[in-house]
Design an enzyme around this catalytic site. Structure first.
Site, short mmCIF file in Angstrom:
data_model
loop_
_atom_site.label_atom_id
_atom_site.label_comp_id
_atom_site.label_asym_id
_atom_site.label_seq_id
_atom_site.Cartn_x
_atom_site.Cartn_y
_atom_site.Cartn_z
N ARG A 257 22.81 37.02 20.19
CA ARG A 257 22.23 37.94 21.18
C ARG A 257 21.98 39.26 20.48
O ARG A 257 22.92 39.98 20.16
CB ARG A 257 23.19 38.11 22.36
CG ARG A 257 22.48 38.60 23.62
CD ARG A 257 23.47 39.04 24.67
NE ARG A 257 24.14 40.26 24.25
CZ ARG A 257 25.34 40.66 24.69
NH1 ARG A 257 26.01 39.93 25.54
NH2 ARG A 257 25.89 41.79 24.24
N HIS A 261 23.70 42.85 26.79
CA HIS A 261 23.62 41.84 27.83
C HIS A 261 22.37 42.04 28.70
O HIS A 261 21.68 41.11 29.05
CB HIS A 261 24.89 41.90 28.69
CG HIS A 261 24.85 40.98 29.86
ND1 HIS A 261 24.87 39.61 29.73
CD2 HIS A 261 24.76 41.23 31.20
CE1 HIS A 261 24.80 39.05 30.93
NE2 HIS A 261 24.73 40.02 31.84
N TYR A 269 30.13 47.26 21.39
CA TYR A 269 31.22 46.37 20.99
C TYR A 269 30.79 45.33 19.95
O TYR A 269 31.60 44.55 19.48
CB TYR A 269 31.76 45.66 22.25
CG TYR A 269 30.67 45.05 23.09
CD1 TYR A 269 30.17 43.78 22.82
CD2 TYR A 269 30.08 45.77 24.15
CE1 TYR A 269 29.15 43.24 23.56
CE2 TYR A 269 29.05 45.24 24.90
CZ TYR A 269 28.58 43.96 24.60
OH TYR A 269 27.56 43.43 25.33
C1 LIG Z 1 30.07 32.45 37.85
C2 LIG Z 1 29.43 33.69 37.33
N1 LIG Z 1 30.20 34.69 36.88
C3 LIG Z 1 29.63 35.85 36.41
C4 LIG Z 1 28.27 35.98 36.40
C5 LIG Z 1 27.63 37.28 35.88
N2 LIG Z 1 27.03 37.04 34.56
C6 LIG Z 1 25.72 36.81 34.42
S1 LIG Z 1 25.29 36.50 32.84
C7 LIG Z 1 26.89 36.68 32.31
C8 LIG Z 1 27.25 36.49 30.87
C9 LIG Z 1 27.19 35.04 30.52
O1 LIG Z 1 27.41 34.83 29.17
P1 LIG Z 1 26.88 33.54 28.48
O2 LIG Z 1 27.14 32.34 29.32
O3 LIG Z 1 27.41 33.53 27.09
O4 LIG Z 1 25.29 33.75 28.49
P2 LIG Z 1 24.44 34.91 27.75
O5 LIG Z 1 24.27 35.99 28.76
O6 LIG Z 1 25.18 35.32 26.55
O7 LIG Z 1 23.14 34.27 27.42
C10 LIG Z 1 27.73 37.01 33.36
C11 LIG Z 1 29.17 37.26 33.24
C12 LIG Z 1 27.49 34.91 36.90
N3 LIG Z 1 26.16 34.96 36.93
N4 LIG Z 1 28.09 33.78 37.36
#
Ligand SMILES: Cc1ncc(C[n+]2csc(CCOP(=O)(O)OP(=O)(O)O)c2C)c(N)n1
Ligand SMILES: [Mg+2]
Length: 360
Positions: A257, A261, A269
């Protein structure tokens, strides 16, 4: 059932091919969709900074090869459950820059007609299922689609993408278990971009997810996620197996990434050296070097892509805001619209050059 690594990981000499099933036109198309994805997201970020995109903005900068390469291997009749860093999948299926930018700005002409914010969208007509925000519920949706295909004895496959953070949720295991047990035609693409918001990999799992796949009775394959051709080939193989009744595959696409975010996250971080290391593996630079070496006119392609995004931006900015009186249209099934998946009749633009159409 071995865990394996697809394609030559890391190094790709310019001109080196990761799949025998790609023509030069296909390889240029992969570059085109990655350029479109990056360009549209950069444009959207500018519009966000101008206050024209509500909420925050999420992008997949540096991860373009994952969604573009894997979506490119899917057939018209397949179904795609697309997540927040996978704009490339919508593009490969033929969704236009104008409709995507209109979506981000909540306009009437956007994919959901203003019914959702920037990333939760999908156009059934091109086989993309709108994203469920709870992670990783799209794994269960894809598993359900694959179950329907199996019950109807249809030679079709479902695919979904999700992040490393998603693998720590129960839904991940439920989907993997059922898909493995039923030998369903589904491909799970784990987009391992090394962070889940601010949580790094070493705090995410003790056992690598490719090994978890074996625990559920199907192969896990690690793929160079910054190589669209390796992504294409691994997905093509997984699809072939799925259609032949061989069951699911987990592809772990190794990537990074490169941005925070979302637009509000300065990713303090993340060590700078880590970002710099991955900048050297930029998927667009790599694919560009390959096809340039083979004689493709990359400069003309870049101009074509920029012109398409410029025109799409103007079109999207000219779109009206949705009429509030239509707010509940298409929210509940009213019997008017054909919500049945299956006719496969889609106004393609992108897939015309895909391998499947050539019977490859
Ligand atoms: C069950 C749930 N918890 C929290 C979130 C909020 N959220 C959206 S994206 C994200 C990070 C997810 O990380 P990852 O699965 O590694 O995907 P990336 O964003 O790195 O592509 C979070 C915590 C959510 N959408 N669903
Ligand atoms: Mg992640």
């Amino acid at each position: 059932m071995a865990t394996k690594t697809a394609g030559p990981e890391g190094e790709h000499a310019p001109g080196g091919v990761a799949s025998e099933h790609l023509t030069l036109d296909d390889r240029v198309a992969l570059l085109k969709y990655m350029l479109l994805m990056r360009g549209i997201e950069e444009r959207a970020m500018n519009l966000y900074r101008q206050g024209k995109v509500p909420g925050s903005f999420y992008d997949g900068y540096g991860q373009e090869a994952v969604s573009v390469g894997s979506a490119f291997a899917m057939a018209a009749e397949d179904r795609l459950c697309v997540l927040h860093r996978d704009l490339g999948a919508h593009l490969v299926r033929g969704v236009t820059p104008a409709r995507i930018l209109g979506q981000y700005m909540g306009r009437d002409g956007g994919v959901t007609g203003g019914r959702d914010g920037n990333i939760h969208f999908g156009d059934f007509r091109v086989g993309c299922v709108g994203m469920v925000s709870m992670l990783p519920d799209m794994m269960l949706v894809a598993t359900g689609l694959a179950m329907a295909f199996k019950m109807r004895r249809e030679a079709r496959c479902a695919i979904t993408w999700f992040g490393d953070g998603s693998t720590s949720r129960g839904d991940f295991h439920e989907a993997m278990n059922w898909a493995g047990l039923q030998r369903l035609p589904v491909i799970f693409v784990l987009e391992n971009n090394q962070y889940a918001y601010s949580t790094p990999l070493d705090q995410q799992f003790a056992v690598d997810p490719v090994e978890r796949a074996q625990g559920y009775g199907f192969p896990g394959v690690r793929v160079d996620g910054n190589d669209p051709e390796a992504m294409f080939e691994a997905t093509r193989e997984a699809r072939e197996r799925a259609i032949a009744g061989g069951g699911p595959t987990l592809l772990e696409a190794m990537t990074m990434r490169m941005h925070g975010h979302a637009a509000h996250d300065d990713m303090k971080y993340v060590p700078k050296e880590q970002v710099e290391e991955w900048r050297q593996k930029d998927p667009i630079d790599r694919q560009e070097a390959r096809v340039r070496d083979l004689g493709a006119d990359v400069d003309a392609l870049r101009e074509e892509v920029t012109a398409a995004i410029d025109a799409g931006t103007q079109e999207a900015l000219a779109m009206a805001m949705p009429d509030p009186a239509t707010a509940t249209d298409r929210v509940f099934y009213d019997g008017e619209e054909d919500l049945v998946l299956g006719d496969g009749a889609a106004p393609w633009s992108g897939f015309a050059v895909g391998a499947r159409d050539r019977g490859a």
